[in-house]
Design a protein around this motif. Sequence first.
Motif, short mmCIF file in Angstrom:
data_model
loop_
_atom_site.label_atom_id
_atom_site.label_comp_id
_atom_site.label_asym_id
_atom_site.label_seq_id
_atom_site.Cartn_x
_atom_site.Cartn_y
_atom_site.Cartn_z
N PHE A 325 0.82 -1.21 0.00
CA PHE A 325 0.00 0.00 0.00
C PHE A 325 0.86 1.26 0.00
CE2 PHE A 325 -2.67 -3.34 1.84
CZ PHE A 325 -3.69 -3.31 0.91
N ALA A 326 2.07 1.17 0.54
CA ALA A 326 3.00 2.30 0.42
C ALA A 326 3.39 2.50 -1.04
CB ALA A 326 4.25 2.04 1.27
N THR A 327 3.54 1.40 -1.76
CA THR A 327 3.85 1.47 -3.20
C THR A 327 2.70 2.11 -3.95
OG1 THR A 327 5.21 -0.53 -3.03
CG2 THR A 327 4.47 0.12 -5.23
N VAL A 328 1.48 1.70 -3.62
CA VAL A 328 0.29 2.28 -4.26
C VAL A 328 0.22 3.78 -4.00
CG1 VAL A 328 -2.23 2.30 -4.25
CG2 VAL A 328 -1.01 0.13 -4.13
N TYR A 329 0.53 4.19 -2.78
CA TYR A 329 0.44 5.60 -2.42
C TYR A 329 1.53 6.43 -3.10
CZ TYR A 329 0.06 9.79 0.48
OH TYR A 329 -0.09 11.07 0.91
N ASN A 330 2.72 5.85 -3.26
CA ASN A 330 3.86 6.62 -3.77
C ASN A 330 3.90 6.76 -5.29
OD1 ASN A 330 4.97 7.17 -1.23
ND2 ASN A 330 6.01 5.18 -1.15
N VAL A 331 3.19 5.86 -6.01
CA VAL A 331 3.16 6.01 -7.46
C VAL A 331 2.32 7.24 -7.82
CG1 VAL A 331 3.49 3.57 -7.94
CG2 VAL A 331 1.18 4.47 -7.68
N HIS A 332 2.51 7.75 -9.03
CA HIS A 332 1.79 8.96 -9.46
C HIS A 332 0.39 8.57 -9.93
CE1 HIS A 332 5.98 10.93 -10.28
NE2 HIS A 332 5.69 10.82 -8.99
N TRP A 333 -0.41 8.07 -8.98
CA TRP A 333 -1.74 7.59 -9.34
C TRP A 333 -2.69 8.73 -9.73
CZ3 TRP A 333 -5.61 9.56 -6.26
CH2 TRP A 333 -5.22 10.07 -5.02
N TYR A 334 -2.39 9.95 -9.23
CA TYR A 334 -3.29 11.08 -9.47
C TYR A 334 -3.21 11.60 -10.90
CZ TYR A 334 1.23 12.93 -8.02
OH TYR A 334 2.58 13.16 -7.88
#
Length: 390
Positions: A325-334
């Motif tokens: 979930f840290a990986t999910v948060y740190n990628v440029h998902w926005y």
Amino acid sequence: MINLETQHFNINRILLLIIGIWPYQRSPLIELQLILFLGTLISFIVFQLTTFITSECTVELIYKVLSSALFFICLAIKYNSFWINADILRSALKQLEDIFNEIKDKNEIAIIKQYGKRAKHITIGILLVSMCCQLIFVLLYICPYVYYIMILNNSRSHSSSYITTEYFIDEEKYSYLITVHRHVACLIGLLAMVATGTMLITYLQHTCAMLKIACYRIKLAFDILRNTNLKNERRSCKDIIRAVNIHSNAIKLSNFLITNFEGSFFFLIAAGITCLSCNLLRIASFTDDIGQLILSLTFIIILYIYMFLSNYTAQEITDHNEYVFATVYNVHWYIAPIRIQKMILFLLQKGTKSFHLILGGIFVASMQSAASLLNTSISYFTVFYSTQHN
């Protein structure tokens, strides 16, 4: 195609075959071997507890008998847990193999091999430690014989009382048979603890590999999105879905295995904590029996190593899950397309709840819990010690 039995669980398979609890190939001969080995271990526990029948039951005798009997009870619990859960182990290994056989990416296969190699190193390390402990146990009983023969020039047998037993026979006459029974029971018990413990560690290491693969797939999905087009967007969605699936499977498999061993872990924790407290009490009551001191220290070291490794492995599962979930948060998902953003937000919501392995239905496995168990054993020791001196 990945063959877990030969590629990643080969050492564990050999150890479990030696003591007759490998979940496959359960022939009548293997069942007979298992009954003989488990019977030897249980009989040694019984012959320790029968001391209460023929001796005056004092507080000192209770601590002396329980300090060793409870240790072998822990070994018997581990042995028996794999016997009665053979179907569960077969099912868990089959599910794990089916998941890994669907993996084709060479980087994901490399991750599996990395964690498999790590599990093998842990298994070999634990096996070497157990061999040293068995050597210590043998030397404790050999040294008195050597002392009488070499130093005192006396060939009479010497029966050590490091582990108090009552066989209801002439122990002086049958001292050699009793000694053999002790060593065989200890060897079987230590092999059982090593084989079962390393099997669980290896299995959980592979679930860590699955969580690491989930991180890899999430990163890969956003690397693909750098060239924004419809084809890349579909491929990115597919990778995220695959990441979610393998993450869910890792959590499901971990819970499946640990939940089915719930009863065994409950009794193992109870017996282990009491055994630690009794052996700490024996060390605190040390007078001049070096052999007994070494034996109690060996029991404590084995139990603390087992406690540390089991909680450390469970902590790794938790940390790998949080890293997903840290990986999910740190990628440029926005900056991703709206459809992918919705999928990522779903993952982030799932990440708000921590995942922990629950041992015995009451104990959250983690390094913090390992420290709590250590404090609990010391607290019980303090109570026993104050009771004894009052």
